[in-house]
Design a protein around this motif. Structure first.
Motif, PDB file in Angstrom:
ATOM      1  N   GLU A  97      42.830  44.967  27.824  1.00  0.00           N
ATOM      2  CA  GLU A  97      41.508  45.055  27.195  1.00  0.00           C
ATOM      3  C   GLU A  97      40.639  43.827  27.471  1.00  0.00           C
ATOM      4  O   GLU A  97      39.548  43.705  26.940  1.00  0.00           O
ATOM      5  N   LYS A  98      41.133  42.896  28.261  1.00  0.00           N
ATOM      6  CA  LYS A  98      40.423  41.656  28.548  1.00  0.00           C
ATOM      7  C   LYS A  98      39.842  41.682  29.953  1.00  0.00           C
ATOM      8  O   LYS A  98      40.375  42.320  30.848  1.00  0.00           O
ATOM      9  N   PHE A  99      38.734  40.962  30.119  1.00  0.00           N
ATOM     10  CA  PHE A  99      38.113  40.826  31.434  1.00  0.00           C
ATOM     11  C   PHE A  99      38.237  39.375  31.892  1.00  0.00           C
ATOM     12  O   PHE A  99      37.936  38.454  31.134  1.00  0.00           O
ATOM     13  N   LEU A 100      38.662  39.202  33.121  1.00  0.00           N
ATOM     14  CA  LEU A 100      38.717  37.887  33.746  1.00  0.00           C
ATOM     15  C   LEU A 100      37.683  37.869  34.857  1.00  0.00           C
ATOM     16  O   LEU A 100      37.495  38.848  35.557  1.00  0.00           O
ATOM     17  N   TYR A 101      37.015  36.735  35.018  1.00  0.00           N
ATOM     18  CA  TYR A 101      36.038  36.634  36.095  1.00  0.00           C
ATOM     19  C   TYR A 101      36.191  35.310  36.804  1.00  0.00           C
ATOM     20  O   TYR A 101      36.740  34.348  36.279  1.00  0.00           O
ATOM     21  N   LYS A 102      35.706  35.294  38.042  1.00  0.00           N
ATOM     22  CA  LYS A 102      35.750  34.086  38.860  1.00  0.00           C
ATOM     23  C   LYS A 102      34.438  34.029  39.623  1.00  0.00           C
ATOM     24  O   LYS A 102      33.980  35.023  40.173  1.00  0.00           O
ATOM     25  N   ILE A 103      33.797  32.872  39.620  1.00  0.00           N
ATOM     26  CA  ILE A 103      32.570  32.661  40.377  1.00  0.00           C
ATOM     27  C   ILE A 103      32.888  31.679  41.488  1.00  0.00           C
ATOM     28  O   ILE A 103      33.386  30.583  41.238  1.00  0.00           O
ATOM     29  N   ASN A 104      32.587  32.090  42.725  1.00  0.00           N
ATOM     30  CA  ASN A 104      32.931  31.332  43.937  1.00  0.00           C
ATOM     31  C   ASN A 104      34.435  31.077  43.968  1.00  0.00           C
ATOM     32  O   ASN A 104      35.209  32.000  43.842  1.00  0.00           O
TER      33      ASN A 104
END
Length: 141
Positions: A97-104
């Motif tokens: 149910e969790k979202f992980l994100y990465k920028i560059n």
């Protein structure tokens, strides 16, 4: 759900414009009304009744102040979105149910405290913990 994407300059401009319009809609409705009222009262005050200037000048000043504030708000939001998202490559993935994100090439971060703005062609996610802005094109859903 694993997604990779990056944004072009025209998409950033479009997202900033949509966000500003959705954020300042009430001011964009009030400003033309104030302009018409101030012009009306100033014309009546100059041509016929000087007491109408007591209403026209404050309406005109209020119109100018709100216009300057809106212009400042637009510039700040545009450069904030542009600075945070220009030349960025986004990666987002869902784990349970969790979202992980990465920028560059940064490390993965979890979206815990965030606000989602639904715009015409974009989703703008503001991560309140790290102050990052993630712009998702709606056709990526």
């Amino acid at each position: 759900m694993d997604k990779n994407w990056s944004l072009e300059k025209k998409d950033l401009r479009k997202a900033a414009n949509e966000f500003f319009i959705s954020y300042a809609k009430i001011f964009l409705i009030v400003l033309p009304i104030l302009l018409v009222l101030s012009i009306f009262f100033i014309l009546v005050g100059v041509l016929d009744d000087p007491e109408a200037l007591d209403y026209g000048i404050p309406c005109g000043v209020l119109f100018l102040v709100l216009s300057i504030c809106l212009l400042g708000l637009y510039i700040v939001q545009y450069f904030r979105i542009y600075k945070k998202c220009a030349q960025s490559k986004f990666f987002i993935q869902q784990q349970y149910e969790k979202f992980l994100y990465k920028i560059n090439e940064e490390e993965f971060r979890m979206l815990e405290l965030y606000k989602i703005y639904t715009l015409k062609d974009f989703y703008l996610i503001n991560d309140l913990n790290s102050k990052n802005i993630i712009i998702i094109l709606k056709h990526l859903d």
